[in-house]
Scaffold this motif. Structure first.
Motif, PDB file in Angstrom:
ATOM      1  N   GLU A 140      37.769   3.359  80.467  1.00  0.00           N
ATOM      2  CA  GLU A 140      37.388   4.264  81.557  1.00  0.00           C
ATOM      3  C   GLU A 140      35.921   4.673  81.487  1.00  0.00           C
ATOM      4  OE1 GLU A 140      40.109   7.516  81.498  1.00  0.00           O
ATOM      5  OE2 GLU A 140      41.819   6.296  82.151  1.00  0.00           O
ATOM      6  N   LYS A 191      39.092  13.668  77.184  1.00  0.00           N
ATOM      7  CA  LYS A 191      38.364  13.514  78.434  1.00  0.00           C
ATOM      8  C   LYS A 191      38.011  14.882  79.022  1.00  0.00           C
ATOM      9  CE  LYS A 191      40.258  10.532  81.107  1.00  0.00           C
ATOM     10  NZ  LYS A 191      41.143   9.931  82.130  1.00  0.00           N
ATOM     11  N   HIS A 192      38.947  15.816  78.924  1.00  0.00           N
ATOM     12  CA  HIS A 192      38.691  17.172  79.420  1.00  0.00           C
ATOM     13  C   HIS A 192      37.526  17.812  78.668  1.00  0.00           C
ATOM     14  CE1 HIS A 192      39.503  21.586  79.808  1.00  0.00           C
ATOM     15  NE2 HIS A 192      39.749  21.232  81.064  1.00  0.00           N
ATOM     16  N   CYS A 246      44.225   5.496  72.194  1.00  0.00           N
ATOM     17  CA  CYS A 246      43.507   6.544  72.918  1.00  0.00           C
ATOM     18  C   CYS A 246      42.048   6.152  73.130  1.00  0.00           C
ATOM     19  CB  CYS A 246      43.609   7.854  72.143  1.00  0.00           C
ATOM     20  SG  CYS A 246      42.405   9.101  72.615  1.00  0.00           S
ATOM     21  N   GLN A 286      34.292  16.218  79.895  1.00  0.00           N
ATOM     22  CA  GLN A 286      33.929  16.671  81.239  1.00  0.00           C
ATOM     23  C   GLN A 286      33.402  18.105  81.229  1.00  0.00           C
ATOM     24  OE1 GLN A 286      37.656  15.921  83.219  1.00  0.00           O
ATOM     25  NE2 GLN A 286      37.068  13.831  83.822  1.00  0.00           N
ATOM     26  N   LEU A 297      39.898   5.361  76.636  1.00  0.00           N
ATOM     27  CA  LEU A 297      38.660   6.045  76.993  1.00  0.00           C
ATOM     28  C   LEU A 297      37.491   5.066  77.120  1.00  0.00           C
ATOM     29  CD1 LEU A 297      38.936   9.244  74.761  1.00  0.00           C
ATOM     30  CD2 LEU A 297      39.244   9.096  77.230  1.00  0.00           C
ATOM     31  N   GLN A 312      54.446  11.026  79.777  1.00  0.00           N
ATOM     32  CA  GLN A 312      53.159  10.478  79.367  1.00  0.00           C
ATOM     33  C   GLN A 312      53.175  10.184  77.878  1.00  0.00           C
ATOM     34  OE1 GLN A 312      49.717  13.046  79.748  1.00  0.00           O
ATOM     35  NE2 GLN A 312      48.540  11.390  80.672  1.00  0.00           N
ATOM     36  N   GLN A 319      43.618  12.383  77.459  1.00  0.00           N
ATOM     37  CA  GLN A 319      43.388  13.363  78.518  1.00  0.00           C
ATOM     38  C   GLN A 319      42.693  14.601  77.969  1.00  0.00           C
ATOM     39  OE1 GLN A 319      44.014  12.651  81.718  1.00  0.00           O
ATOM     40  NE2 GLN A 319      43.026  14.564  82.282  1.00  0.00           N
ATOM     41  N   ARG A 320      43.092  15.043  76.770  1.00  0.00           N
ATOM     42  CA  ARG A 320      42.456  16.210  76.157  1.00  0.00           C
ATOM     43  C   ARG A 320      40.995  15.927  75.814  1.00  0.00           C
ATOM     44  NH1 ARG A 320      47.215  16.578  73.068  1.00  0.00           N
ATOM     45  NH2 ARG A 320      46.080  16.141  71.125  1.00  0.00           N
ATOM     46  N   TYR A 331      34.275   6.409  79.026  1.00  0.00           N
ATOM     47  CA  TYR A 331      33.945   7.692  78.404  1.00  0.00           C
ATOM     48  C   TYR A 331      33.412   7.540  76.984  1.00  0.00           C
ATOM     49  CZ  TYR A 331      35.990  10.374  82.214  1.00  0.00           C
ATOM     50  OH  TYR A 331      36.244  10.941  83.445  1.00  0.00           O
ATOM     51  N   ALA A 361      47.999   8.733  75.631  1.00  0.00           N
ATOM     52  CA  ALA A 361      47.442   9.134  76.913  1.00  0.00           C
ATOM     53  C   ALA A 361      47.203  10.643  76.955  1.00  0.00           C
ATOM     54  CB  ALA A 361      48.381   8.709  78.043  1.00  0.00           C
ATOM     55  N   GLN A 362      48.117  11.403  76.343  1.00  0.00           N
ATOM     56  CA  GLN A 362      47.921  12.856  76.285  1.00  0.00           C
ATOM     57  C   GLN A 362      46.672  13.197  75.475  1.00  0.00           C
ATOM     58  OE1 GLN A 362      51.642  14.088  74.586  1.00  0.00           O
ATOM     59  NE2 GLN A 362      52.685  14.204  76.566  1.00  0.00           N
TER      60      GLN A 362
END
Length: 493
Positions: free
Chosen positions: A54, A13-14, A47, A17, A51, A2, A10-11, A56, A6-7
């Motif tokens: 998507e 986004k976490h 990044c 969420q 987001l 990845q 992902q952080r 976010y 993208a990493q």
């Protein structure tokens, strides 16, 4: 493996969420996040773009990045997808329609059936062009030079056409000689040759956002990366964003712009901005590729100057055509390449060898007749006449919150529907009513503008067109008002 961007996405986004940030909260700037995470600003930009795609985060002009209402956006997407699944399956897949690889082939497949109003392509009413004058020019030509059909034309263009074009382009401030001009098979070939002359597979080019999808197709075909730079109303490509991108990226080979009535926004760039853009390209060593397909259609008597008119160092590759202003079916274009002219000629020779004789000869015959100025004036007046009633019809029949913008040249309307509406789903419903338009997602390599559409209005204002816009508005109203996302049948006119 990845990628780092993208990493990081992902952080973040976490965190979103887990509600560590609420909708509307301001996020760290690109530089702040790059410093805190120990990564490059380019990584943070990619990044944030991911987001944003998507749902976010959202960009607020001159303010920064903010947390979007991502839960509502995801719920809206689910309901719209359920609506699409609940209807009769279309002949093509919408996700392919939005992808770069399949966008045009899938659009053509979806709209191949008979349509009452095909408002998805950038064509105009055929009767608005000097078709009879062109036909007479062709007849005179064949009577006078029938052997031309047996001639294998060579060189960079028919001398008679190049002479006529040089005179025509001089009115927009361009001082050219025959050696400066290469005739092509339409503007598409001109743009493709320009990109091939200055890039190699894997290179990055800066493009407008939204951008004419033909440029995205050409870039994909050549294996290029597209860096989308937002357009500003009344200004064209954001020069602040471009300057930042050129400074930070460092590897942008070319900047592709349509400064005179950009497709699809219709924005015309002021002269001061054009000159500043040229200066930016010169300072950063990026070739400026200028698409001036609509320049001759400016309202009034003053034809806007192309950027090429200020070019003194061969930095600009200028592309034009007769397809929008004089003779769509002849498919004649031209390119002025500056310091890249010899390379363009070599590429043209290997690409298509030459442009057909008959098309060039007919256009030359017509241009020397002296009728061009009057014919262009009539075309501009007819295009402008449809803008007020079409704009009013959209405002009357589309959902509340719809915003509409049309270029002064009156070729199309760029319509922004309320957030959550997917114009690809809407297109599926519209085609079943005999209507077609161009979904906004086709104007971005990143899938942006999903709730936008381009509507061609380059035709007379008739009852048929009025009813078509009313029906399309009713379909959009149904999509906006049904909680389940289903698009109800439009009411009968």
């Amino acid at each position: 493996m990845q990628h780092s961007y993208a990493q990081l996405a992902q952080r973040l986004k976490h965190d979103l969420q887990r509600q560590r940030h609420q909708a509307g909260d301001k996020l760290p700037s690109v530089r702040q996040l790059a410093t805190s995470e120990g990564v490059s600003t380019a990584t943070v930009v990619r990044c944030y773009r991911l987001l944003e795609t998507e749902g976010y985060v959202e960009v607020r002009a001159k303010s920064g990045m903010y947390v979007a209402d991502w839960k509502a956006q995801q719920a809206a997407r689910r309901t719209l997808q359920a609506a699409a699944d609940a209807t009769t399956p279309p002949p093509v897949r919408f996700e392919q329609l939005a992808s770069l690889q399949h966008r045009m082939s899938q659009l053509h497949a979806l709209t191949a059936q008979p349509l009452t109003l095909a408002l998805h392509l950038a064509d105009a009413e055929p009767g608005w062009y000097p078709c009879e004058a062109l036909a007479r020019a062709g007849q005179r030509l064949l009577r006078r030079e029938p052997q031309g059909l047996g001639t294998y034309l060579t060189g960079t263009g028919l001398p008679a056409l190049k002479k006529a074009l040089i005179g025509h382009l001089a009115r927009s401030g361009m001082d050219l000689g025959p050696a400066d001009l290469l005739v092509t098979s339409g503007a598409t070939e001109a743009l493709q040759l320009a990109l091939r002359a200055v890039t190699r597979p894997g290179d990055t080019i800066a493009v407008e956002s939204p951008v004419y999808f033909g440029i995205l197709q050409a870039g994909e075909l050549l294996g290029l990366k597209m860096l989308e730079i937002p357009c500003v109303a009344g200004q064209g490509m954001s020069l602040e964003a471009l300057e930042y991108a050129l400074a930070q990226h460092g590897g942008v080979r070319a900047v592709v712009v349509m400064p005179n009535f950009q497709n699809p926004l219709g924005t015309a760039m002021p002269d001061a901005a054009k000159q500043r853009l040229l200066g930016l390209a010169e300072r950063h060593g990026a070739t400026l590729i200028e698409d001036d397909a609509f320049g001759d259609l400016a309202p009034g008597l003053d034809r806007p100057r192309p950027i090429k008119a200020w070019d003194r160092h061969g930095q600009v590759i200028y592309c034009g055509c007769a397809s929008k202003s004089m003779a769509p079916a002849l498919r004649v274009g031209w390119v002025v390449g500056g310091r890249h002219q010899r390379t363009l000629e070599s590429l043209k020779f290997s690409n298509s060898l030459t442009t057909p004789w008959f098309e060039q000869a007919v256009l030359a015959e017509y241009m020397v007749s002296g009728a061009v100025a009057a014919d262009l004036r009539r075309l501009r007046e007819r295009l402008a006449a449809t803008v007020p009633p079409a704009t009013e019809a959209v405002r009357a029949h589309f959902p509340a919150g719809t915003r509409v913008a049309g270029p002064a040249i009156g070729w199309w309307l760029w319509i922004e529907l309320p957030e959550g509406l997917d114009t690809m789903v809407l297109l599926h419903a519209a085609v079943r009513h005999g209507l077609a338009f161009t979904p906004g997602a086709l104007f971005s390599s990143a899938g942006k503008f999903k709730h936008h559409l381009r509507l061609n209005i380059a035709r007379p204002w008739t009852r048929e067109l009025a009813l078509g816009i009313k029906t399309l508005g009713a379909l959009a109203q149904a999509a906006a008002s049904h909680p389940a996302g289903a698009i109800a049948p439009a009411p009968s006119p």
